[in-house]
Write an enzyme that holds these catalytic residues in place. Structure first.
Site, PDB file in Angstrom:
ATOM      1  N   LYS A 194      -2.209   5.339   7.369  1.00  0.00           N
ATOM      2  CA  LYS A 194      -1.770   6.417   8.268  1.00  0.00           C
ATOM      3  C   LYS A 194      -1.879   5.989   9.726  1.00  0.00           C
ATOM      4  CE  LYS A 194      -4.210  10.004   9.443  1.00  0.00           C
ATOM      5  NZ  LYS A 194      -4.991  11.224   9.619  1.00  0.00           N
ATOM      6  N   LYS A 247      -5.406   7.640  15.624  1.00  0.00           N
ATOM      7  CA  LYS A 247      -5.859   7.359  16.984  1.00  0.00           C
ATOM      8  C   LYS A 247      -7.085   6.460  17.006  1.00  0.00           C
ATOM      9  CE  LYS A 247      -7.893  11.940  16.865  1.00  0.00           C
ATOM     10  NZ  LYS A 247      -7.825  13.300  17.321  1.00  0.00           N
ATOM     11  N   LYS A 284     -14.210   8.707   5.680  1.00  0.00           N
ATOM     12  CA  LYS A 284     -15.020   8.666   6.902  1.00  0.00           C
ATOM     13  C   LYS A 284     -16.438   8.162   6.659  1.00  0.00           C
ATOM     14  CE  LYS A 284     -12.770  11.886  10.036  1.00  0.00           C
ATOM     15  NZ  LYS A 284     -12.967  13.027  10.916  1.00  0.00           N
TER      16      LYS A 284
HETATM   17  P1  TYM Z   1      -6.852  16.115  13.045  1.00  0.00           P
HETATM   18  O1  TYM Z   1      -7.500  16.475  14.325  1.00  0.00           O
HETATM   19  O2  TYM Z   1      -7.247  14.825  12.395  1.00  0.00           O
HETATM   20  O3  TYM Z   1      -5.288  16.089  13.184  1.00  0.00           O
HETATM   21  C1  TYM Z   1      -4.590  17.186  13.756  1.00  0.00           C
HETATM   22  C2  TYM Z   1      -3.260  17.423  13.081  1.00  0.00           C
HETATM   23  O4  TYM Z   1      -2.407  16.275  13.208  1.00  0.00           O
HETATM   24  C3  TYM Z   1      -1.949  15.869  11.938  1.00  0.00           C
HETATM   25  N1  TYM Z   1      -1.832  14.391  11.926  1.00  0.00           N
HETATM   26  C4  TYM Z   1      -0.745  13.745  11.483  1.00  0.00           C
HETATM   27  N2  TYM Z   1       0.418  14.187  11.000  1.00  0.00           N
HETATM   28  C5  TYM Z   1       1.337  13.271  10.624  1.00  0.00           C
HETATM   29  N3  TYM Z   1       1.126  11.915  10.718  1.00  0.00           N
HETATM   30  C6  TYM Z   1      -0.030  11.428  11.211  1.00  0.00           C
HETATM   31  N4  TYM Z   1      -0.205  10.112  11.313  1.00  0.00           N
HETATM   32  C7  TYM Z   1      -1.034  12.369  11.626  1.00  0.00           C
HETATM   33  N5  TYM Z   1      -2.279  12.237  12.166  1.00  0.00           N
HETATM   34  C8  TYM Z   1      -2.743  13.493  12.340  1.00  0.00           C
HETATM   35  C9  TYM Z   1      -3.045  16.356  10.961  1.00  0.00           C
HETATM   36  O5  TYM Z   1      -2.556  16.492   9.643  1.00  0.00           O
HETATM   37  C10 TYM Z   1      -3.413  17.681  11.578  1.00  0.00           C
HETATM   38  O6  TYM Z   1      -2.517  18.704  11.189  1.00  0.00           O
HETATM   39  N6  TYM Z   1      -9.381  18.950   9.790  1.00  0.00           N
HETATM   40  C11 TYM Z   1      -8.333  18.962  10.794  1.00  0.00           C
HETATM   41  C12 TYM Z   1      -8.607  19.930  11.927  1.00  0.00           C
HETATM   42  C13 TYM Z   1      -8.899  21.314  11.475  1.00  0.00           C
HETATM   43  C14 TYM Z   1      -7.971  22.278  10.980  1.00  0.00           C
HETATM   44  C15 TYM Z   1      -8.718  23.441  10.730  1.00  0.00           C
HETATM   45  C16 TYM Z   1      -6.588  22.232  10.779  1.00  0.00           C
HETATM   46  C17 TYM Z   1     -10.132  21.913  11.491  1.00  0.00           C
HETATM   47  N7  TYM Z   1     -10.008  23.186  11.046  1.00  0.00           N
HETATM   48  C18 TYM Z   1      -8.108  24.621  10.239  1.00  0.00           C
HETATM   49  C19 TYM Z   1      -5.983  23.405  10.272  1.00  0.00           C
HETATM   50  C20 TYM Z   1      -6.728  24.554  10.024  1.00  0.00           C
HETATM   51  C21 TYM Z   1      -8.206  17.565  11.369  1.00  0.00           C
HETATM   52  O7  TYM Z   1      -9.118  16.787  11.347  1.00  0.00           O
HETATM   53  O8  TYM Z   1      -7.029  17.308  11.997  1.00  0.00           O
END
Ligand code: TYM
Length: 330
Positions: free
Chosen positions: A195, A198, A112
């Site tokens: 990956k 969005k 990032k």
């Molecule tokens: P975030 O918001 O980027 O994504 C949310 C969830 O979606 C999954 N994900 C995917 N899984 C499979 N293939 C993909 N292409 C894909 N894109 C996204 C992510 O692995 C995630 O599970 N840091 C986290 C948010 C967070 C969090 C937490 C999660 C903050 N605190 C505590 C668990 C526990 C994040 O940025 O996810």
């Protein structure tokens, strides 16, 4: 019964990756009657610039999305991260036992902050994993269902829990990641080396929740495969096809072997058609539910208000113990 916790950032368009990598498993864990809390990570979202009005909209969009995917507020606590002030406080306390070296090694931070001048990178982006650890540890979480891109953050959360427990005495449950074999890393349709995300500039790489069935079918039919014309699951040499098979397996809950057995010997065309139909059907179903929930803002806010009460109750207990252990006078 285990405590299950996870979150998604309200930072824009919702996609099939979020559903297949995370929410699909939340629903299964909820049905197994675990004690589930699923939140909206709005404090994480502001580690990169967000427009004020849009952040509010996207936060409510995400609540509607959770409900549309079958997360039930009668069984599960759904809440907004910023409604529980303890997240920020515990993140601060944990950041005091986190080294800058650990934070610098996080691949999400490297990705990032790449191509951004050092002066323009917010310190929050670097401290992001300490906030994520706080999210998880506040609720004495056993299982964290996420996609595989979050694995490194969960390993760091475990390290911090162990370090805190060793320094100050047993306080936190050490959580386990819950990452499925298929669907935990859905790749971009046009470039299976990266990956599916969005924030991708090319919308053909991405299946968004608001895409029409026709558009999804078009994107899948155009997805990159290879010219070997041999239907195998071979993530090394046939990355594009392997990604589509993963997508199929995650959507149908079928294992990879039986999918390969069914389509082997044929070309890729029929497989892509069946996949396109299945994915578009599922997305259209979720989107119709989503639109219904999204119209009722008052209900979404009610869900969040109840969720905040439940979450604050648990977080209060954990933070009181943390204060005591660290020596913060009550
Ligand atoms: P975030 O918001 O980027 O994504 C949310 C969830 O979606 C999954 N994900 C995917 N899984 C499979 N293939 C993909 N292409 C894909 N894109 C996204 C992510 O692995 C995630 O599970 N840091 C986290 C948010 C967070 C969090 C937490 C999660 C903050 N605190 C505590 C668990 C526990 C994040 O940025 O996810």
């Amino acid at each position: 019964m285990s405590r299950v916790f996870s979150m998604i950032q309200p930072s824009g368009r919702l996609g099939i990756g979020h559903y297949l990598g995370a929410i699909r498993h939340w629903e299964v864990l909820q049905a197994q009657e675990h004690d589930c809390l699923f939140a909206i990570a709005n404090l994480h979202a502001i580690t990169v610039p967000q427009a004020t009005a849009e952040l509010k909209q996207h936060s409510l969009d995400l609540v509607a999305f959770y409900l549309a995917c079958g997360i039930d507020p009668e069984q599960t606590t759904i809440f907004m991260q910023s409604d529980v002030k303890h997240h920020a406080e515990l993140a601060w306390i944990l950041s005091c036992i986190t080294s800058l070296g650990e934070l610098n090694r996080m691949t999400q931070f490297k990705d990032k902050s790449q191509n951004t001048k050092r002066e323009r990178i917010g310190a929050g982006l670097l401290f992001y994993p300490a906030l994520m650890a706080a999210d998880i540890l506040l609720y004495q979480t056993n299982l964290v269902p996420v996609g595989s891109d979050q694995k490194q953050h969960i390993e760091m959360t475990r390290d911090l829990a162990i370090r805190f427990n060793q320094t100050f005495g047993e306080t936190f449950v050490v959580p386990e990641p819950y990452i499925a074999d298929t669907g935990s890393r859905i790749m971009a349709l046009g470039d299976p080396m990266k990956k599916m995300s969005k924030s991708d500039q090319d919308s053909n790489n991405y299946i968004a929740l608001e895409d029409s069935g026709r558009l999804i079918q078009k994107k899948i039919m155009r997805a990159v495969t290879d010219s070997l014309n041999s239907f195998c699951y071979n993530p090394e040499q046939q990355k594009g096809l392997a990604n589509l098979i993963d997508l199929y397996a995650a959507c149908s809950h079928e294992d990879v072997e039986s999918i390969v057995a069914r389509y082997s010997g044929g070309g890729y065309g029929q497989f892509k058609k069946d996949l396109a139909q299945m994915v578009s059907g599922r997305v259209e179903e979720i989107y119709a539910n989503y639109e219904r929930y999204r119209r009722d803002t008052a209900y979404l806010k009610e869900v969040l208000a109840q969720g905040a009460i439940n979450a604050n109750g648990i977080a209060d207990q954990t933070l009181a113990v943390v204060h005591e252990r660290v020596g913060l006078l009550l």
